[in-house]
Motif scaffolding. Structure first.
Motif, PDB file in Angstrom:
ATOM      1  N   ASN A  41       0.826  -1.215   0.000  1.00 36.29           N
ATOM      2  CA  ASN A  41       0.000   0.000   0.000  1.00 36.29           C
ATOM      3  C   ASN A  41       0.857   1.261   0.000  1.00 36.29           C
ATOM      4  N   ILE A  42       2.168   1.089   0.223  1.00 31.62           N
ATOM      5  CA  ILE A  42       3.056   2.260   0.307  1.00 31.62           C
ATOM      6  C   ILE A  42       3.988   2.339  -0.891  1.00 31.62           C
ATOM      7  N   PHE A  43       4.542   1.179  -1.293  1.00 40.20           N
ATOM      8  CA  PHE A  43       5.566   1.201  -2.339  1.00 40.20           C
ATOM      9  C   PHE A  43       4.958   1.396  -3.725  1.00 40.20           C
ATOM     10  N   ARG A  52      13.750  -0.091 -10.345  1.00 36.84           N
ATOM     11  CA  ARG A  52      14.355   1.210 -10.045  1.00 36.84           C
ATOM     12  C   ARG A  52      14.556   1.397  -8.555  1.00 36.84           C
ATOM     13  N   GLN A  53      13.544   1.026  -7.769  1.00 34.39           N
ATOM     14  CA  GLN A  53      13.660   1.205  -6.328  1.00 34.39           C
ATOM     15  C   GLN A  53      14.764   0.311  -5.772  1.00 34.39           C
ATOM     16  N   GLN A  54      14.891  -0.904  -6.344  1.00 35.21           N
ATOM     17  CA  GLN A  54      15.951  -1.808  -5.894  1.00 35.21           C
ATOM     18  C   GLN A  54      17.290  -1.102  -5.925  1.00 35.21           C
ATOM     19  N   ASN A  59      21.957   1.282  -3.490  1.00 30.66           N
ATOM     20  CA  ASN A  59      23.027   2.293  -3.554  1.00 30.66           C
ATOM     21  C   ASN A  59      23.129   3.085  -2.264  1.00 30.66           C
ATOM     22  N   THR A  60      21.982   3.411  -1.702  1.00 30.16           N
ATOM     23  CA  THR A  60      22.008   4.240  -0.498  1.00 30.16           C
ATOM     24  C   THR A  60      22.557   3.477   0.689  1.00 30.16           C
ATOM     25  N   VAL A  61      22.170   2.228   0.821  1.00 26.06           N
ATOM     26  CA  VAL A  61      22.673   1.445   1.953  1.00 26.06           C
ATOM     27  C   VAL A  61      24.195   1.292   1.843  1.00 26.06           C
ATOM     28  N   SER A  87       6.524  12.130   2.988  1.00 28.03           N
ATOM     29  CA  SER A  87       5.334  12.356   2.166  1.00 28.03           C
ATOM     30  C   SER A  87       4.564  11.055   1.927  1.00 28.03           C
ATOM     31  N   LEU A  88       5.209   9.919   2.214  1.00 31.21           N
ATOM     32  CA  LEU A  88       4.540   8.621   2.054  1.00 31.21           C
ATOM     33  C   LEU A  88       4.110   8.044   3.406  1.00 31.21           C
ATOM     34  N   ALA A  89       4.291   8.825   4.459  1.00 29.40           N
ATOM     35  CA  ALA A  89       3.919   8.393   5.821  1.00 29.40           C
ATOM     36  C   ALA A  89       4.688   7.146   6.267  1.00 29.40           C
ATOM     37  N   ILE A  90       5.982   7.075   5.919  1.00 28.72           N
ATOM     38  CA  ILE A  90       6.839   5.993   6.430  1.00 28.72           C
ATOM     39  C   ILE A  90       7.100   6.280   7.908  1.00 28.72           C
ATOM     40  N   LYS A  91       6.984   5.266   8.736  1.00 32.55           N
ATOM     41  CA  LYS A  91       7.044   5.462  10.187  1.00 32.55           C
ATOM     42  C   LYS A  91       8.218   4.691  10.814  1.00 32.55           C
ATOM     43  N   ALA A 125      24.933  -1.738  12.060  1.00 31.89           N
ATOM     44  CA  ALA A 125      25.106  -0.576  11.178  1.00 31.89           C
ATOM     45  C   ALA A 125      23.752  -0.115  10.638  1.00 31.89           C
ATOM     46  N   TYR A 126      22.910  -1.074  10.248  1.00 29.86           N
ATOM     47  CA  TYR A 126      21.582  -0.693   9.743  1.00 29.86           C
ATOM     48  C   TYR A 126      20.821   0.089  10.814  1.00 29.86           C
ATOM     49  N   GLY A 127      20.944  -0.373  12.053  1.00 27.61           N
ATOM     50  CA  GLY A 127      20.250   0.311  13.156  1.00 27.61           C
ATOM     51  C   GLY A 127      20.680   1.772  13.256  1.00 27.61           C
ATOM     52  N   ILE A 129      22.035   3.632  10.794  1.00 28.72           N
ATOM     53  CA  ILE A 129      21.583   4.357   9.591  1.00 28.72           C
ATOM     54  C   ILE A 129      20.081   4.657   9.712  1.00 28.72           C
ATOM     55  N   ALA A 130      19.316   3.637  10.126  1.00 32.59           N
ATOM     56  CA  ALA A 130      17.859   3.809  10.246  1.00 32.59           C
ATOM     57  C   ALA A 130      17.538   4.932  11.231  1.00 32.59           C
ATOM     58  N   GLN A 131      18.304   4.998  12.321  1.00 30.62           N
ATOM     59  CA  GLN A 131      18.020   6.022  13.335  1.00 30.62           C
ATOM     60  C   GLN A 131      18.232   7.439  12.773  1.00 30.62           C
ATOM     61  N   PRO A 393      13.126   7.570  -8.641  1.00 33.00           N
ATOM     62  CA  PRO A 393      14.248   7.488  -7.724  1.00 33.00           C
ATOM     63  C   PRO A 393      15.437   8.331  -8.174  1.00 33.00           C
ATOM     64  N   ALA A 394      16.092   8.918  -7.200  1.00 32.38           N
ATOM     65  CA  ALA A 394      17.101   9.932  -7.449  1.00 32.38           C
ATOM     66  C   ALA A 394      18.343   9.426  -8.170  1.00 32.38           C
ATOM     67  N   MET A 395      18.552   8.124  -8.207  1.00 26.81           N
ATOM     68  CA  MET A 395      19.771   7.618  -8.828  1.00 26.81           C
ATOM     69  C   MET A 395      19.695   7.675 -10.355  1.00 26.81           C
TER      70      MET A 395
HETATM   71  C1  HEM Z   1      12.233   5.687  -1.402  1.00 26.80           C
HETATM   72  C2  HEM Z   1      16.344   4.486   0.840  1.00 26.80           C
HETATM   73  C3  HEM Z   1      13.789   2.740   4.559  1.00 26.80           C
HETATM   74  C4  HEM Z   1       9.818   2.982   1.806  1.00 26.80           C
HETATM   75  C5  HEM Z   1      13.561   5.533  -1.088  1.00 26.80           C
HETATM   76  C6  HEM Z   1      14.647   5.986  -1.929  1.00 26.80           C
HETATM   77  C7  HEM Z   1      15.792   5.645  -1.310  1.00 26.80           C
HETATM   78  C8  HEM Z   1      15.450   4.968  -0.069  1.00 26.80           C
HETATM   79  C9  HEM Z   1      17.192   5.928  -1.810  1.00 26.80           C
HETATM   80  C10 HEM Z   1      14.489   6.712  -3.274  1.00 26.80           C
HETATM   81  C11 HEM Z   1      14.287   8.176  -2.997  1.00 26.80           C
HETATM   82  C12 HEM Z   1      13.688   8.942  -4.149  1.00 26.80           C
HETATM   83  O1  HEM Z   1      12.850   8.395  -4.860  1.00 26.80           O
HETATM   84  O2  HEM Z   1      14.032  10.116  -4.301  1.00 26.80           O
HETATM   85  C13 HEM Z   1      16.008   3.934   2.064  1.00 26.80           C
HETATM   86  C14 HEM Z   1      16.951   3.538   3.082  1.00 26.80           C
HETATM   87  C15 HEM Z   1      16.236   3.050   4.142  1.00 26.80           C
HETATM   88  C16 HEM Z   1      14.835   3.134   3.765  1.00 26.80           C
HETATM   89  C17 HEM Z   1      18.467   3.661   2.977  1.00 26.80           C
HETATM   90  C18 HEM Z   1      16.706   2.490   5.451  1.00 26.80           C
HETATM   91  C19 HEM Z   1      17.704   2.970   6.146  1.00 26.80           C
HETATM   92  C20 HEM Z   1      12.477   2.635   4.139  1.00 26.80           C
HETATM   93  C21 HEM Z   1      11.397   2.059   4.916  1.00 26.80           C
HETATM   94  C22 HEM Z   1      10.277   2.103   4.123  1.00 26.80           C
HETATM   95  C23 HEM Z   1      10.666   2.722   2.866  1.00 26.80           C
HETATM   96  C24 HEM Z   1      11.517   1.549   6.346  1.00 26.80           C
HETATM   97  C25 HEM Z   1       8.892   1.588   4.417  1.00 26.80           C
HETATM   98  C26 HEM Z   1       8.661   0.347   4.762  1.00 26.80           C
HETATM   99  C27 HEM Z   1      10.142   3.733   0.697  1.00 26.80           C
HETATM  100  C28 HEM Z   1       9.186   4.082  -0.356  1.00 26.80           C
HETATM  101  C29 HEM Z   1       9.887   4.888  -1.265  1.00 26.80           C
HETATM  102  C30 HEM Z   1      11.234   4.986  -0.763  1.00 26.80           C
HETATM  103  C31 HEM Z   1       7.743   3.635  -0.418  1.00 26.80           C
HETATM  104  C32 HEM Z   1       9.348   5.547  -2.554  1.00 26.80           C
HETATM  105  C33 HEM Z   1       9.760   4.849  -3.777  1.00 26.80           C
HETATM  106  C34 HEM Z   1       8.895   3.673  -4.140  1.00 26.80           C
HETATM  107  O3  HEM Z   1       7.703   3.638  -3.805  1.00 26.80           O
HETATM  108  O4  HEM Z   1       9.389   2.790  -4.830  1.00 26.80           O
HETATM  109  N1  HEM Z   1      14.069   4.936   0.026  1.00 26.80           N
HETATM  110  N2  HEM Z   1      14.746   3.672   2.514  1.00 26.80           N
HETATM  111  N3  HEM Z   1      11.992   3.037   2.905  1.00 26.80           N
HETATM  112  N4  HEM Z   1      11.344   4.305   0.405  1.00 26.80           N
HETATM  113 FE1  HEM Z   1      13.014   4.063   1.514  1.00 26.80          FE
END
Ligand code: HEM
Length: 399
Positions: A41-43, A52-54, A59-61, A87-91, A125-127, A129-131, A393-395
Motif C-alpha cells: 500500500n506504500i511502495f 528502479r527502487q531496488q 546504492n544508499t545502503v 510524504s509517504l507516511a513511512i514510520k 550498522a543498519y540500526g 543508519i535507520a536512526q 528514484p534519485a539515482m
Molecule cells: C524511497 C532508501 C527505509 C519505503 C527511497 C529511496 C531511497 C530509499 C534511496 C528513493 C528516494 C527517491 O525516490 O528520491 C532507504 C533507506 C532506508 C529506507 C536507505 C533504510 C535505512 C524505508 C522504509 C520504508 C521505505 C523503512 C517503508 C517500509 C520507501 C518508499 C519509497 C522509498 C515507499 C518511494 C519509492 C517507491 O515507492 O518505490 N528509500 N529507505 N523506505 N522508500 Fe526508503
C-alpha cells in the motif's frame, strides 16, 4: 556507538554487497512483500517492476555503509529521501521490518560468505543508519503538523476543478474536505496522492509537483496522461480517466528540497514536458514576490498541442520587470507553430539566453535533464547553481 571492529567489518564487506546489490535487494523486496503484503500500500509498484527502487535503496545502503563513521556526509542525501519517506507516511516502526528482511537477503544471497559476525555487524550498522532517517523524518513530521493548516500523514481532499492544459496535461485543483485552506509550501515542492484504483488490491501513491504559487486555498497539480498500458502511467491515467470533479483522494503535506530560493541573483527556470510543473510554481512566486528579479523561463514541449501553460507563463512573465519566456518544440506540426527553438535545446542557445550569474532550476524527463545539466556544466555553471528535480528514484540521472 559502533565498535571499531563493527565499522571495519561493515566497510570491508560493503564492496562485496555492492557487487551483489541488485540480487540482494530483489531478494529483499520479494521476501518482505511476501511476509508484509500491507507494505504494497506504500511502495510504488511501477518502480518495483522496473527494478528502479531496488537500485536506489541498494546504492544508499552501501553509500551509508562506506561512510558509517561519518554519516553527517550523507545528510543532504538523507534529507532528500526523508522528504519522500515523510510524504509517504513511512514510520519508525517500518524500519525494523526493512532491516530484518535486508539482513535475511544478505544471508540468503551470500550464503556461507556472510558469517554470523558479518550479519551482526550489518545489523548494528543498519540500526544506526535507520536512526538517522527516523530522527530527520521526525523533525519533518513535526514541522508539517505544526504549520498553519498543516497535518501529519494523509488528509482527505476533493477534486474541485479539472482543467485541460494541453493535449496531454490536465490540472487538478484540490481542496481539503474539512474546508481549511491549503497550507503554505515552497515553490517547487510536491505532494503525494494516495488513492484506490478499482480492481487493484493495494492503494497507490504518486508524487506530483505543485504547479502554482502558494497562497491560494487549493493545491494545483498538473498531470500528464501516459500511454494506456504503461505501468508508469497507472495513477496519472486513473486521475485523468477515472476521477472527476467532486471525487475524494488522500493527500500528504507538501514535501521536497527542490524549491526556489529567494535572492537577488538572476534565475533560469528550465522545464521539459510535464517537468514544467514546479517551474510554474516558481515563476508564479517570482511574479508575486520578486517581480524585479531577472528571470528566464524556458519551456520544452514535444509540439504545440502538448505545450501547456503557454498563456499563463506569458502572463506571469509580463508581470516581471526583466523577464523573458522561450519555447522549444521538439517538432513543428504546422509551419504556423511559433517557437524559439525547433528540436532540442542546445548549449549555444542556453549560453545566449541565460545570464552567466544565474541560478538554474531544471526539471523534466531524465534525458532532458541530463542534456541540460551537461550543457550548463560545460558553460561553467557551478554545480551548486544548477538545481534539478527527479521524477522517480534519485539515482536515475547517474545511471
Ligand atoms: C524511497 C532508501 C527505509 C519505503 C527511497 C529511496 C531511497 C530509499 C534511496 C528513493 C528516494 C527517491 O525516490 O528520491 C532507504 C533507506 C532506508 C529506507 C536507505 C533504510 C535505512 C524505508 C522504509 C520504508 C521505505 C523503512 C517503508 C517500509 C520507501 C518508499 C519509497 C522509498 C515507499 C518511494 C519509492 C517507491 O515507492 O518505490 N528509500 N529507505 N523506505 N522508500 Fe526508503
Amino acid at each position: 556507538m559502533l565498535s571499531q571492529k563493527t565499522i571495519d567489518i561493515v566497510k570491508s564487506t560493503a564492496p562485496i554487497l555492492e557487487t551483489h546489490g541488485v540480487a540482494i535487494t530483489t531478494y529483499f523486496y520479494k521476501t518482505m512483500f511476501e511476509a508484509h503484503p500491507e507494505l504494497l500500500n506504500i511502495f510504488n509498484h511501477a518502480n518495483q517492476s522496473q527494478g528502479r527502487q531496488q537500485t536506489a535503496l541498494a546504492n544508499t545502503v552501501y553509500a551509508a555503509a562506506k561512510h558509517i563513521d561519518q554519516l553527517e556526509v550523507l545528510l543532504p542525501a538523507v534529507k532528500q529521501i526523508a522528504h519522500k519517506h515523510r510524504s509517504l507516511a513511512i514510520k519508525p516502526e517500518h524500519y525494523p521490518i526493512v532491516g530484518e528482511y535486508l539482513l535475511k537477503a544478505i544471508k540468503g544471497v551470500l550464503g556461507d560468505g556472510a558469517t554470523d559476525e558479518v550479519i551482526a555487524a550489518w545489523g548494528e550498522a543498519y540500526g544506526v543508519i535507520a536512526q538517522v532517517f527516523i530522527d530527520v523524518e521526525k523533525e519533518m513530521y513535526d514541522a508539517a503538523e505544526q504549520q498553519p493548516n498543516g497535518w501529519k500523514d494523509f488528509k482527505e481532499f476533493y477534486i474541485d476543478k479539472k482543467v485541460e492544459e494541453s493535449s496531454v496535461i490536465t490540472s487538478f485543483y484540490l481542496k481539503a474536505k474539512d474546508g481549511s485552506p491549503a497550507p503554505a509550501y515552497l515553490p517547487g515542492q510536491y505532494i503525494t496522492i494516495r488513492t484506490a484504483i478499482p480492481g487493484e488490491e493495494f492503494l497507490v501513491n504518486r508524487q506530483y509537483s505543485l504547479s502554482q504559487a502558494p497562497g491560494s486555498n487549493a493545491f494545483r497539480i498538473s498531470v500528464k496522461k501516459e500511454a494506456d498500458h504503461d505501468p508508469k502511467g497507472k495513477v496519472s491515467n486513473f486521475l485523468h480517466d477515472g476521477l472527476n470533479e467532486g471525487d475524494t483522494i488522500e493527500v500528504s503535506a507538501p514535501a521536497g528540497d527542490f524549491y526556489l530560493e529567494k535572492g537577488s541573483r538572476p534565475v533560469a527556470l528550465i522545464g521539459g514536458g510535464v517537468g514544467v510543473t514546479p517551474m510554474m510554481a516558481m515563476l508564479g512566486t517570482i511574479a508575486a514576490e520578486e517581480p524585479s528579479r531577472k528571470t528566464v523561463f524556458i519551456q520544452a514541449a514535444r509540439n504545440k498541442e502538448a505545450h501547456a501553460f503557454g498563456s499563463e507563463a506569458a502572463s506571469l512573465v509580463s508581470q516581471l520587470t526583466d523577464g523573458k519566456v522561450f519555447t522549444a518544440y521538439e517538432e513543428k506540426k504546422n509551419d504556423s507553430d511559433v517557437c524559439d527553438v525547433t528540436g532540442y535545446i542546445s548549449k549555444d542557445f542556453l549560453n545566449e539566453v541565460i545570464d552567466s550569474n544565474s541560478i538554474c532550476y531544471v526539471c523534466g524527463p531524465v534525458p532532458f535533464m541530463r542534456a541540460v545539466v551537461q550543457h550548463l556544466t560545460a558553460l561553467g555553471f557551478d554545480a551548486q547553481d544548477v538545481k534539478y528535480e527527479f521524477f522517480g528514484p534519485a539515482m536515475a540521472l547517474q545511471a
